[in-house]
Design a protein around this motif. Structure first.
Motif, PDB file in Angstrom:
ATOM      1  N   UNK A 102       0.935  -1.090   0.135  1.00 54.91           N
ATOM      2  CA  UNK A 102      -0.026  -0.157   0.115  1.00 54.91           C
ATOM      3  C   UNK A 102       0.865   1.135   0.053  1.00 54.91           C
ATOM      4  N   UNK A 103       0.924   1.821  -1.124  1.00 57.95           N
ATOM      5  CA  UNK A 103       1.532   3.255  -1.196  1.00 57.95           C
ATOM      6  C   UNK A 103       0.504   4.301  -1.620  1.00 57.95           C
ATOM      7  N   UNK A 104       0.915   5.660  -1.682  1.00 56.14           N
ATOM      8  CA  UNK A 104       0.108   6.707  -2.086  1.00 56.14           C
ATOM      9  C   UNK A 104      -0.332   6.553  -3.481  1.00 56.14           C
ATOM     10  N   UNK A 105       0.842   6.154  -4.263  1.00 62.29           N
ATOM     11  CA  UNK A 105       0.629   5.979  -5.805  1.00 62.29           C
ATOM     12  C   UNK A 105      -0.155   4.813  -6.113  1.00 62.29           C
ATOM     13  N   UNK A 106       0.110   3.695  -5.490  1.00 69.54           N
ATOM     14  CA  UNK A 106      -0.505   2.341  -5.780  1.00 69.54           C
ATOM     15  C   UNK A 106      -2.196   2.602  -5.584  1.00 69.54           C
ATOM     16  N   UNK A 107      -2.298   3.426  -4.452  1.00 64.76           N
ATOM     17  CA  UNK A 107      -3.971   3.693  -4.247  1.00 64.76           C
ATOM     18  C   UNK A 107      -4.370   4.525  -5.228  1.00 64.76           C
ATOM     19  N   UNK A 108      -3.579   5.728  -5.723  1.00 61.82           N
ATOM     20  CA  UNK A 108      -4.288   6.854  -6.571  1.00 61.82           C
ATOM     21  C   UNK A 108      -4.343   6.010  -7.746  1.00 61.82           C
ATOM     22  N   UNK A 109      -3.600   5.174  -8.401  1.00 59.56           N
ATOM     23  CA  UNK A 109      -3.465   4.606  -9.685  1.00 59.56           C
ATOM     24  C   UNK A 109      -4.340   3.432  -9.662  1.00 59.56           C
ATOM     25  N   UNK A 110      -4.055   2.330  -8.775  1.00 59.22           N
ATOM     26  CA  UNK A 110      -4.650   1.128  -8.804  1.00 59.22           C
ATOM     27  C   UNK A 110      -6.137   1.308  -8.289  1.00 59.22           C
ATOM     28  N   UNK A 111      -6.094   2.217  -7.246  1.00 61.71           N
ATOM     29  CA  UNK A 111      -7.439   2.256  -6.489  1.00 61.71           C
ATOM     30  C   UNK A 111      -8.362   3.077  -7.258  1.00 61.71           C
ATOM     31  N   UNK A 112      -8.035   3.774  -8.382  1.00 64.08           N
ATOM     32  CA  UNK A 112      -8.984   4.578  -9.162  1.00 64.08           C
ATOM     33  C   UNK A 112      -9.414   3.752 -10.265  1.00 64.08           C
ATOM     34  N   UNK A 113      -8.594   2.751 -10.732  1.00 59.07           N
ATOM     35  CA  UNK A 113      -8.870   1.764 -11.744  1.00 59.07           C
ATOM     36  C   UNK A 113      -9.996   0.933 -11.230  1.00 59.07           C
ATOM     37  N   UNK A 114      -9.639   0.299  -9.872  1.00 55.74           N
ATOM     38  CA  UNK A 114     -10.563  -0.661  -9.370  1.00 55.74           C
ATOM     39  C   UNK A 114     -12.007   0.075  -8.895  1.00 55.74           C
ATOM     40  N   UNK A 115     -11.778   1.061  -8.373  1.00 58.11           N
ATOM     41  CA  UNK A 115     -13.278   2.000  -8.182  1.00 58.11           C
ATOM     42  C   UNK A 115     -13.959   2.174  -9.238  1.00 58.11           C
ATOM     43  N   UNK A 116     -13.242   2.474 -10.296  1.00 57.61           N
ATOM     44  CA  UNK A 116     -14.089   2.901 -11.638  1.00 57.61           C
ATOM     45  C   UNK A 116     -14.734   1.651 -12.201  1.00 57.61           C
ATOM     46  N   UNK A 117     -14.076   0.534 -12.034  1.00 57.82           N
ATOM     47  CA  UNK A 117     -14.870  -0.606 -12.523  1.00 57.82           C
ATOM     48  C   UNK A 117     -15.951  -1.171 -11.557  1.00 57.82           C
ATOM     49  N   UNK A 118     -15.586  -0.960 -10.256  1.00 56.62           N
ATOM     50  CA  UNK A 118     -16.702  -1.362  -9.423  1.00 56.62           C
ATOM     51  C   UNK A 118     -17.848  -0.519  -9.413  1.00 56.62           C
ATOM     52  N   UNK A 119     -17.581   0.889  -9.008  1.00 53.36           N
ATOM     53  CA  UNK A 119     -18.841   1.750  -8.912  1.00 53.36           C
ATOM     54  C   UNK A 119     -19.492   2.080 -10.284  1.00 53.36           C
ATOM     55  N   UNK A 120     -18.700   1.778 -11.289  1.00 59.04           N
ATOM     56  CA  UNK A 120     -19.235   2.379 -12.496  1.00 59.04           C
ATOM     57  C   UNK A 120     -19.729   1.389 -13.587  1.00 59.04           C
ATOM     58  N   UNK A 121     -19.319   0.057 -13.274  1.00 60.91           N
ATOM     59  CA  UNK A 121     -19.995  -0.902 -14.206  1.00 60.91           C
ATOM     60  C   UNK A 121     -20.191  -2.162 -13.338  1.00 60.91           C
ATOM     61  N   UNK A 122     -20.259  -2.149 -12.133  1.00 58.33           N
ATOM     62  CA  UNK A 122     -20.771  -3.453 -11.354  1.00 58.33           C
ATOM     63  C   UNK A 122     -22.158  -3.019 -11.264  1.00 58.33           C
ATOM     64  N   UNK A 123     -23.051  -3.971 -11.452  1.00 58.03           N
ATOM     65  CA  UNK A 123     -24.651  -3.511 -11.485  1.00 58.03           C
ATOM     66  C   UNK A 123     -25.153  -3.633  -9.862  1.00 58.03           C
ATOM     67  N   UNK A 124     -24.548  -4.165  -9.129  1.00 53.71           N
ATOM     68  CA  UNK A 124     -24.861  -3.872  -7.705  1.00 53.71           C
ATOM     69  C   UNK A 124     -24.707  -2.728  -7.232  1.00 53.71           C
TER      70      UNK A 124
END
Lengths: 20, 573
Positions: free
Chosen positions: B230-252
């Motif tokens: 866990x680093x600021x950079x992995x959070x900002x890059x990887x975290x944005x990616x994960x949150x984008x797919x989860x909140x944006x494309x997951x029907x739940x």
């Protein structure tokens, strides 16, 4: 034309610096 | 748990479920059943939060704080950026097309086969994950409470199915609002009790100093070292990616914010999460850190899964485990003595003495940690199938040992309420996607609203029983729980690639993106079988491959009249 996050990072950085 | 605790537990859980069923009783048309009524932004915000926060959030996250400190909060640094992108780009398109599911949009923008592919990937991934939502808290709670695990899974599963099927999306949204309220009240109460139970004379500042002395307050890490989890950079890059797919494309999640009375309400619901997601996770982690501080002045168990320890101690490993426990207790007492002297020296302003006592306390802590590690190895040697990660048991052990009766019942209700809220969101989305993207689109194209509502109820029941069956009969271990997270990462990247191509690559048509997604998914499977990189990277690889392949394939597939007609839907205003 008509989202604090940076403030949170700053606060968390301050917390890390003060207590490490 | 005594009678009062059981009364509180059952009153909260059954009361909320029964109210949800009663308040949403009566006939509903398809739109109301799947998209809810005109939901207020605060309900949407709480509903989005409740769907994401399962029992694991409230069982494991304090354990994570206890074990590793605040660093895990960086995992959520991508959420604000992702939620802003979704509110600005994804949401206006979903609302303008008035879709029931996110995959319906893929059908409008591309074609029917791409829609079915997106929906199919969601159903496989979320269908497998639904079993874990019930299983993970059941294994912890049944272990510490002495309940039958199967009975815990079946009872909690059936209660969720009952109100989700009965009231549809309105019932899910309504119950989530009260469940998250119970969660907040319970966690704040636990926090206040914890502060009150810290040793007399130990101020909150002292508690933070003790936590900092054991490196528990390293909330941010600006290191560029990719090996650090866990680093600021992995959070900002990887975290944005994960949150984008989860909140944006997951029907739940999509189904939660599509219930808004207007675009404004939906956006404000997402912005509520963009503002409060990080502080909420910080608060839960800080609770775990304070549990760590609390146990520095008490006698903690050498291994927090007490039933696993006692089971092994009755066998051949008994003498070794008891010797380790004895050494752990001696080292813990020594650490306690040095910590008290350190605090006294700090208060007296004697910095050299404070430094010496702090170093001595850290040395004693290293000894207790070595004893804990040796205990894990001894447990593993005694039973290779034993779970040796006890961090999930830390918070619930604290609750059962130190909270007053009544509050114990409320906190156990918190874990179940979190299970119900995320489980209901998942089942609701699985039922809606099966109905809208498969039943009404492929099986019964002439089905009227009443038939679709009936089908949606039965599909929700079906997915509910699939989840219960998966939790009951799959031999779930730590590794299989991780395997389900891996399944999510393997599919999420390709699904996000489909949506990003739809939103931003205006010249890509359905056939190219469909075969690109298939090829990208196969590539991810092959890479997963051959590489040993962290599974989080597959989110990026799947998405990038899907976009790249679709751009290449578009040169070989001529655009059809159908794909050009879909162009009207693709431009975010």
């Amino acid at each position: 034309r008509r989202v604090i996050f940076a403030g949170w990072i700053a606060l968390l950085t301050l917390l890390t610096r003060c207590y490490s | 748990m005594n009678a009062l605790d059981y009364v509180v537990l059952l009153a909260v859980l059954v009361g909320i479920a029964a109210y949800g069923m009663w308040a949403t009783r009566g006939r509903q048309d398809l739109r109301t059943y799947l998209k809810g009524g005109n939901t207020h932004w605060l309900t949407i915000g709480l509903s989005v939060m409740a769907t994401q926060a399962s029992a694991i959030t409230f069982l494991s996250t304090p354990g994570q704080g206890f074990e590793s400190g605040l660093g895990f909060v960086q995992n959520y640094f991508g959420a604000p950026v992702a939620l802003i992108l979704i509110a600005a780009v994804f949401l206006p398109i979903y609302r303008r097309l008035n879709v029931y599911t996110a995959y319906e949009y893929l059908g409008r923008r591309f074609d029917a086969k791409t829609r079915l592919l997106g929906a199919g990937l969601f159903l496989v991934q979320r269908g497998l994950g639904a079993g874990i939502t019930i299983y993970a808290p059941a294994i912890v709670l049944s272990t510490v409470m002495g309940w039958s695990m199967n009975a815990t899974i079946i009872c909690s599963g059936l209660l969720v199915i009952a109100y989700t099927v009965s009231g549809g999306t309105p019932a899910v949204n309504l119950t989530q609002k009260y469940q998250i309220a119970v969660i907040f009240v319970g966690m704040i109460a636990a926090f206040l009790v914890l502060l009150a139970r810290l040793p007399a004379g130990l101020t909150f500042g002292d508690a933070l100093s003790v936590a900092g002395g054991f490196h528990k307050l390293e909330a941010v890490d600006f290191s560029l070292n990719p090996d650090r989890r866990y680093t600021v950079w992995s959070g900002l890059l990887g975290g944005t990616f994960l949150a984008l797919s989860y909140f944006g494309t997951d029907q739940s999640q999509v189904q939660r914010y599509l219930t808004g009375a207007s675009l404004r309400e939906s956006r404000l619901g997402l912005m509520f999460n963009a503002v409060f997601k990080i502080p909420m996770q910080f608060f839960i982690l800080l609770l775990g850190v304070l549990v760590f501080v609390f146990y520095q002045f008490e006698r903690p168990p050498v291994f927090f899964n007490a039933s696993a320890w006692h089971r092994a101690a009755r066998g051949e490993a008994g003498p070794k485990l008891r010797a380790l426990e004895q050494d752990f207790d001696v080292a813990q007492a020594e650490k306690r003595r040095h910590l008290a002297a350190w605090i006294d020296a700090r208060h007296a302003g004697d910095l050299p003495a404070a430094g010496a006592e702090r170093a001595a306390a850290q040395a004693a802590h290293a000894r207790t940690e070595a004893d804990r590690e040796q205990t894990r190895l001894a447990l593993k040697a005694a039973d290779p199938k034993a779970q040796t990660n006890d961090s999930d048991y830390v918070f619930v052990t604290f609750i059962l040992s130190y909270l007053p009766h009544g509050l114990i019942g409320l906190l156990i209700a918190v874990f179940f309420a979190a299970t119900f809220s995320s489980k209901a969101g998942e089942l609701n989305a699985l039922g809606a996607t099966t109905t809208v993207d498969w039943y009404r689109h492929v099986i019964r194209r002439d089905a009227d609203d009443a038939r679709c509502v009936k089908a949606s109820r039965w599909f929700t029941v079906l997915w509910g029983f699939v989840a219960i069956g998966f939790a009951l009969f799959a031999n779930l271990t730590e590794n299989l729980i991780q395997a389900t997270n891996i399944i999510g990462s393997i599919f999420y990247g390709v699904v996000l690639g489909l949506f990003l191509a739809a939103f931003f690559l205006k010249w890509i048509a359905g056939t190219a993106v469909f075969w690109a997604a298939i090829a990208a998914q196969v590539l991810v499977f092959v890479l997963y079988a051959t590489l040993t990189i962290s599974y989080l990277w597959y989110n990026f690889i799947g998405c990038a491959a899907c976009l790249l392949f679709s751009m290449i394939l578009q040169f070989f597939f001529p655009r059809t009249a159908r794909s050009v007609a879909g162009d009207e839907t693709r431009n975010p205003s």
